[in-house]
Design a protein around this motif. Structure first.
Motif, PDB file in Angstrom:
ATOM      1  N   ASP A 175       0.812  -1.220   0.000  1.00 45.43           N
ATOM      2  CA  ASP A 175       0.000   0.000   0.000  1.00 45.43           C
ATOM      3  C   ASP A 175       0.849   1.276   0.000  1.00 45.43           C
ATOM      4  OD1 ASP A 175      -2.252  -1.606   0.047  1.00 45.43           O
ATOM      5  OD2 ASP A 175      -2.529  -1.437   2.223  1.00 45.43           O
ATOM      6  N   GLU A 176       2.041   1.209   0.594  1.00 44.06           N
ATOM      7  CA  GLU A 176       2.853   2.405   0.767  1.00 44.06           C
ATOM      8  C   GLU A 176       3.860   2.657  -0.351  1.00 44.06           C
ATOM      9  OE1 GLU A 176       4.633   1.869   4.594  1.00 44.06           O
ATOM     10  OE2 GLU A 176       2.830   2.491   5.673  1.00 44.06           O
ATOM     11  N   THR A 177       4.110   1.687  -1.211  1.00 45.81           N
ATOM     12  CA  THR A 177       5.166   1.838  -2.202  1.00 45.81           C
ATOM     13  C   THR A 177       4.607   2.208  -3.575  1.00 45.81           C
ATOM     14  OG1 THR A 177       7.148   0.844  -3.135  1.00 45.81           O
ATOM     15  CG2 THR A 177       5.241  -0.593  -2.902  1.00 45.81           C
ATOM     16  N   ASP A 178       5.459   2.841  -4.361  1.00 46.40           N
ATOM     17  CA  ASP A 178       5.146   3.114  -5.759  1.00 46.40           C
ATOM     18  C   ASP A 178       5.876   2.129  -6.675  1.00 46.40           C
ATOM     19  OD1 ASP A 178       3.491   5.282  -5.194  1.00 46.40           O
ATOM     20  OD2 ASP A 178       5.196   6.660  -5.103  1.00 46.40           O
ATOM     21  N   SER A 179       6.744   1.317  -6.097  1.00 43.32           N
ATOM     22  CA  SER A 179       7.545   0.374  -6.863  1.00 43.32           C
ATOM     23  C   SER A 179       6.711  -0.837  -7.294  1.00 43.32           C
ATOM     24  CB  SER A 179       8.734  -0.107  -6.019  1.00 43.32           C
ATOM     25  OG  SER A 179       9.377  -1.191  -6.643  1.00 43.32           O
ATOM     26  N   GLU A 180       6.608  -1.025  -8.598  1.00 45.87           N
ATOM     27  CA  GLU A 180       5.870  -2.180  -9.109  1.00 45.87           C
ATOM     28  C   GLU A 180       6.554  -3.485  -8.708  1.00 45.87           C
ATOM     29  OE1 GLU A 180       2.831  -2.344 -10.528  1.00 45.87           O
ATOM     30  OE2 GLU A 180       2.756  -0.214 -10.059  1.00 45.87           O
ATOM     31  N   TRP A 181       7.880  -3.474  -8.671  1.00 45.56           N
ATOM     32  CA  TRP A 181       8.627  -4.674  -8.287  1.00 45.56           C
ATOM     33  C   TRP A 181       8.276  -5.092  -6.865  1.00 45.56           C
ATOM     34  CZ3 TRP A 181      10.509  -9.095  -8.937  1.00 45.56           C
ATOM     35  CH2 TRP A 181      11.354  -9.674  -8.003  1.00 45.56           C
ATOM     36  N   VAL A 182       8.255  -4.152  -5.939  1.00 43.01           N
ATOM     37  CA  VAL A 182       7.929  -4.465  -4.544  1.00 43.01           C
ATOM     38  C   VAL A 182       6.501  -5.004  -4.447  1.00 43.01           C
ATOM     39  CG1 VAL A 182       7.600  -3.467  -2.242  1.00 43.01           C
ATOM     40  CG2 VAL A 182       9.590  -2.823  -3.604  1.00 43.01           C
ATOM     41  N   LYS A 183       5.581  -4.399  -5.182  1.00 41.95           N
ATOM     42  CA  LYS A 183       4.193  -4.860  -5.160  1.00 41.95           C
ATOM     43  C   LYS A 183       4.072  -6.292  -5.679  1.00 41.95           C
ATOM     44  CE  LYS A 183       2.132  -0.313  -5.573  1.00 41.95           C
ATOM     45  NZ  LYS A 183       1.215   0.552  -6.277  1.00 41.95           N
ATOM     46  N   ILE A 184       4.729  -6.577  -6.787  1.00 44.62           N
ATOM     47  CA  ILE A 184       4.669  -7.923  -7.372  1.00 44.62           C
ATOM     48  C   ILE A 184       5.296  -8.951  -6.437  1.00 44.62           C
ATOM     49  CG2 ILE A 184       5.565  -9.381  -9.241  1.00 44.62           C
ATOM     50  CD1 ILE A 184       5.222  -6.856 -11.056  1.00 44.62           C
ATOM     51  N   ARG A 185       6.471  -8.623  -5.924  1.00 43.80           N
ATOM     52  CA  ARG A 185       7.181  -9.544  -5.023  1.00 43.80           C
ATOM     53  C   ARG A 185       6.360  -9.829  -3.783  1.00 43.80           C
ATOM     54  NH1 ARG A 185      11.793  -6.753  -2.251  1.00 43.80           N
ATOM     55  NH2 ARG A 185      10.017  -6.052  -1.047  1.00 43.80           N
ATOM     56  N   ASN A 186       5.828  -8.782  -3.158  1.00 42.19           N
ATOM     57  CA  ASN A 186       5.078  -8.974  -1.930  1.00 42.19           C
ATOM     58  C   ASN A 186       3.757  -9.700  -2.167  1.00 42.19           C
ATOM     59  OD1 ASN A 186       7.173  -7.724  -0.662  1.00 42.19           O
ATOM     60  ND2 ASN A 186       6.059  -5.891  -0.105  1.00 42.19           N
TER      61      ASN A 186
END
Length: 68
Positions: free
Chosen positions: A32-43
């Motif tokens: 919810d807090e990140t703008d990074s697509e990589w972090v969203k996909i990984r999490n």
């Protein structure tokens, strides 16, 4: 002996469920807090694994989150 084994199994399962819930909360917060697509996909991938994960997988996810 069976009652003791069942009690121990319940305690261990409860502890693992608590760890899973804490991890889910932390991962969702990071999504919810990140703008990074990589972090969203990984999490989101880790969230998908958590329900079926055993203690070893949960420990590995926790270690990786600590490194961030």
């Amino acid at each position: 002996m069976g009652i003791l084994r069942n009690l121990l199994s319940y305690v261990l399962t409860s502890a693992l469920d608590k760890r899973k819930a804490a991890l889910k909360e932390e991962l969702q917060k990071k999504i919810d807090e990140t703008d990074s697509e990589w972090v969203k996909i990984r999490n989101k991938g880790w969230l998908a694994l958590i329900d079926a994960a055993g203690p070893f997988v949960i420990s590995e996810i926790e270690k990786r989150l600590e490194k961030e």
